[in-house]
Design a protein around this motif. Structure first.
Motif, PDB file in Angstrom:
ATOM      1  N   LYS A 111      48.813 -39.738  -7.505  1.00  0.00           N
ATOM      2  CA  LYS A 111      47.835 -40.664  -6.958  1.00  0.00           C
ATOM      3  C   LYS A 111      46.623 -39.933  -6.419  1.00  0.00           C
ATOM      4  N   SER A 112      46.843 -38.792  -5.773  1.00  0.00           N
ATOM      5  CA  SER A 112      45.717 -38.043  -5.199  1.00  0.00           C
ATOM      6  C   SER A 112      44.834 -37.436  -6.284  1.00  0.00           C
ATOM      7  N   ASN A 113      45.382 -37.270  -7.471  1.00  0.00           N
ATOM      8  CA  ASN A 113      44.614 -36.695  -8.565  1.00  0.00           C
ATOM      9  C   ASN A 113      43.888 -37.753  -9.381  1.00  0.00           C
ATOM     10  N   ARG A 114      44.013 -39.005  -8.993  1.00  0.00           N
ATOM     11  CA  ARG A 114      43.387 -40.099  -9.737  1.00  0.00           C
ATOM     12  C   ARG A 114      41.937 -40.265  -9.310  1.00  0.00           C
ATOM     13  N   ALA A 115      41.061 -40.452 -10.302  1.00  0.00           N
ATOM     14  CA  ALA A 115      39.639 -40.632 -10.021  1.00  0.00           C
ATOM     15  C   ALA A 115      39.374 -42.013  -9.442  1.00  0.00           C
ATOM     16  N   GLY A 116      38.283 -42.133  -8.732  1.00  0.00           N
ATOM     17  CA  GLY A 116      37.875 -43.411  -8.180  1.00  0.00           C
ATOM     18  C   GLY A 116      37.071 -44.207  -9.184  1.00  0.00           C
ATOM     19  N   PRO A 117      36.861 -45.498  -8.916  1.00  0.00           N
ATOM     20  CA  PRO A 117      36.136 -46.355  -9.866  1.00  0.00           C
ATOM     21  C   PRO A 117      34.704 -45.913 -10.106  1.00  0.00           C
ATOM     22  N   GLU A 118      34.128 -45.178  -9.153  1.00  0.00           N
ATOM     23  CA  GLU A 118      32.752 -44.713  -9.336  1.00  0.00           C
ATOM     24  C   GLU A 118      32.627 -43.671 -10.445  1.00  0.00           C
ATOM     25  N   MET A 119      33.760 -43.142 -10.914  1.00  0.00           N
ATOM     26  CA  MET A 119      33.746 -42.128 -11.962  1.00  0.00           C
ATOM     27  C   MET A 119      33.647 -42.739 -13.360  1.00  0.00           C
ATOM     28  N   ILE A 120      33.819 -44.077 -13.462  1.00  0.00           N
ATOM     29  CA  ILE A 120      33.706 -44.727 -14.766  1.00  0.00           C
ATOM     30  C   ILE A 120      32.272 -44.585 -15.285  1.00  0.00           C
ATOM     31  N   GLU A 121      32.145 -44.108 -16.523  1.00  0.00           N
ATOM     32  CA  GLU A 121      30.858 -43.874 -17.184  1.00  0.00           C
ATOM     33  C   GLU A 121      29.957 -42.912 -16.410  1.00  0.00           C
ATOM     34  N   SER A 122      30.566 -42.066 -15.618  1.00  0.00           N
ATOM     35  CA  SER A 122      29.827 -41.023 -14.906  1.00  0.00           C
ATOM     36  C   SER A 122      29.596 -39.835 -15.839  1.00  0.00           C
ATOM     37  N   PRO A 123      28.776 -38.860 -15.414  1.00  0.00           N
ATOM     38  CA  PRO A 123      28.621 -37.645 -16.235  1.00  0.00           C
ATOM     39  C   PRO A 123      29.961 -36.976 -16.556  1.00  0.00           C
ATOM     40  N   TYR A 124      30.895 -37.025 -15.587  1.00  0.00           N
ATOM     41  CA  TYR A 124      32.210 -36.441 -15.842  1.00  0.00           C
ATOM     42  C   TYR A 124      32.941 -37.190 -16.951  1.00  0.00           C
ATOM     43  N   ALA A 125      32.799 -38.537 -16.992  1.00  0.00           N
ATOM     44  CA  ALA A 125      33.430 -39.314 -18.054  1.00  0.00           C
ATOM     45  C   ALA A 125      32.879 -38.915 -19.413  1.00  0.00           C
ATOM     46  N   TRP A 126      31.569 -38.712 -19.496  1.00  0.00           N
ATOM     47  CA  TRP A 126      30.976 -38.286 -20.767  1.00  0.00           C
ATOM     48  C   TRP A 126      31.397 -36.864 -21.121  1.00  0.00           C
ATOM     49  N   LEU A 127      31.575 -36.007 -20.104  1.00  0.00           N
ATOM     50  CA  LEU A 127      32.086 -34.659 -20.359  1.00  0.00           C
ATOM     51  C   LEU A 127      33.496 -34.724 -20.947  1.00  0.00           C
ATOM     52  N   ARG A 128      34.348 -35.583 -20.383  1.00  0.00           N
ATOM     53  CA  ARG A 128      35.698 -35.761 -20.919  1.00  0.00           C
ATOM     54  C   ARG A 128      35.643 -36.253 -22.357  1.00  0.00           C
ATOM     55  N   LEU A 129      34.710 -37.180 -22.637  1.00  0.00           N
ATOM     56  CA  LEU A 129      34.583 -37.682 -23.995  1.00  0.00           C
ATOM     57  C   LEU A 129      34.236 -36.556 -24.959  1.00  0.00           C
ATOM     58  N   GLY A 130      33.292 -35.692 -24.560  1.00  0.00           N
ATOM     59  CA  GLY A 130      32.936 -34.561 -25.407  1.00  0.00           C
ATOM     60  C   GLY A 130      34.112 -33.624 -25.636  1.00  0.00           C
ATOM     61  N   VAL A 131      34.889 -33.367 -24.568  1.00  0.00           N
ATOM     62  CA  VAL A 131      36.061 -32.506 -24.692  1.00  0.00           C
ATOM     63  C   VAL A 131      37.121 -33.168 -25.590  1.00  0.00           C
ATOM     64  N   SER A 132      37.318 -34.479 -25.431  1.00  0.00           N
ATOM     65  CA  SER A 132      38.281 -35.188 -26.277  1.00  0.00           C
ATOM     66  C   SER A 132      37.877 -35.129 -27.742  1.00  0.00           C
TER      67      SER A 132
END
Length: 433
Positions: A9-30
């Motif tokens: 649970k502590s490792n879960r991202a918050g809703p503000e991370m949806i479509e954030s730069p980090y989300a796009w970084l994950r997409l690129g890595v995926s």
């Protein structure tokens, strides 16, 4: 157990991370991970003539490792998806990187065809490539809402990007160093490249937020979970028909994808030209996959599937009369452009006609059917070649399976049209059963 749950649970991202730069970084890595891990799907296509020669096997027997790989891929996708649900997507990726490493090194050192097929089925298919497809697609869907369709199209393009990149790369090293050394090198590369990329995926996705899905101009019902009989059929019957359609279209699809390199060798053009055709075919498939997302938003999943199936049949027919080098390049490009959007359409159909709570399990079931179709078609085309001594009969076999797909999809679309007409209050010739 409580400590594990708290850590997750502590490792879960918050809703503000949806479509954030980090989300796009994950997409690129995926996308990168899917492109690297996709080597397991396309390696057999490139080395098929060489392992047939080295192991002294018939064409059908030499095609069996591809069948084992695709069966492992399908089953592994379900297992890896469950692992991702429980522990996060990083763990399937870590398992997959090690599976691909062990699988390619082991297959490269295999003393005979049975051992080669075992490493392909268990390590490359079941534990390797499967971890870089369904789990990454599911994970990506949880990091986007407004741009979810675009994100999924980009992510799933990694599978075809692998098909565009790996065959010419493998062909280059095979000609210079042999297929065994190339396999060992790919295994080492997978481990070295994928393990660091997996670390980017440590954080778990935000808590799911329901997003209403209302198909536009599709004839499908809005997905609220109220329709217990999609198209007037039981859910099991509808899913079974989609599975039959998935198997049949992918038996047809596998004929050029699996055997184009061997086919070019038989025609006297050499395996290098076949690898280039496969690369071109799958590069065009990337464009097709992206374009189909735009099309399906406007005409719906069933019509997109029907369109792709018709066009795939046309492209298969074109392989029969055209056997020149230039014409085969053109037909290969046409085939890739026509069929790339077929498999994603199945996921969209499930999303349109089933409630969200059932989507994951039913999408996994239907996609497994498409992979089994690829496995069956890869072997069947080789077996037909052995029986007839020609790939002409194998292409005809693929066309016949494509006609079965058209019949199933046409039946479903007919029922959807009748339902839409009845809902609009217009008379129908027969009632919906």
């Amino acid at each position: 157990m409580g400590n594990i749950r708290a850590a997750v649970k502590s490792n879960r991202a918050g809703p503000e991370m949806i479509e954030s730069p980090y989300a796009w970084l994950r997409l690129g890595v995926s996308l990168l991970l899917m492109t690297i891990g996709g080597c397991g799907m396309y390696s057999i296509t490139v080395v098929l003539p060489r392992i047939q020669q080295d192991f002294g096997a018939a064409r059908g027997d030499a095609s069996l490792p591809y069948t084992f790989t695709m069966i492992g891929f399908g089953i592994g996708g379900v297992l890896m998806g469950r692992l991702a649900d429980r522990a996060g997507v990083i763990w399937p990726v870590l398992v997959g990187s090690l599976g691909l490493g062990i699988g390619f090194v082991g297959a490269g050192l295999a003393p005979h065809l049975a051992v080669f097929g075992l490493f392909h089925g268990v390590f490359i298919g079941l534990l390797g490539t499967s971890a870089t497809f369904a789990p990454l697609v599911a994970d990506t869907s949880q990091w986007f809402d407004r741009r979810r369709g675009v994100a999924l199209a980009i992510c799933m393009s990694g599978n075809y990007a692998a098909g565009a990149l790996w065959p010419p790369v493998m062909q280059y090293f095979i000609e210079g160093y042999g297929w065994r050394a190339t396999y060992v090198g790919i295994g080492v590369f997978c481990v070295v490249s994928m393990l660091p990329l997996a670390l980017v995926l440590r954080k778990r996705p935000p808590e799911a937020v329901p997003v209403p899905v209302t198909p536009v101009h599709t004839g499908a019902p809005a997905v609220h979970g109220a329709d217990s009989r999609p198209l007037g059929l039981s859910p099991a019957a509808f899913t079974a028909l989609l599975c039959v359609a998935g198997v049949s279209c992918c038996v047809a699809m596998s004929m050029p994808q699996v055997h184009i390199v061997a086919y070019c060798g038989d025609l006297g053009f050499g395996p290098a030209r076949g690898a280039e055709m496969l690369s071109l075919m799958l590069a065009m498939g990337v464009l097709s996959r992206l374009a189909s997302g735009w099309i399906s938003d406007r005409i719906g999943g069933l019509r997109t599937l029907l369109l792709g199936s018709v066009l795939q049949g046309v492209a298969l027919l074109m392989f029969l009369p055209f056997k020149g080098l230039v014409s085969l390049y053109l037909v290969s490009a046409m085939f890739g452009l026509f069929q790339g959007g077929i498999v994603p359409a199945y996921a969209l159909i499930v999303r349109e006609y089933f409630p969200p709570a059932e989507a994951g399990a039913r999408v996994g079931t239907v996609l497994m059917a498409t992979l089994l179709g690829m496995a069956l078609g890869g072997w069947m085309s080789g077996a037909v070649f052995d029986w007839t001594g020609s790939y002409q009969a194998a292409f005809v076999n693929g066309i016949a399976w494509n006609l079965l797909n058209l019949a199933v999809v046409g039946f479903l679309l007919h029922r959807a049209t009748r339902l839409r007409t009845a809902a609009a209050g217009q008379p129908t010739v027969h009632g919906i059963s």
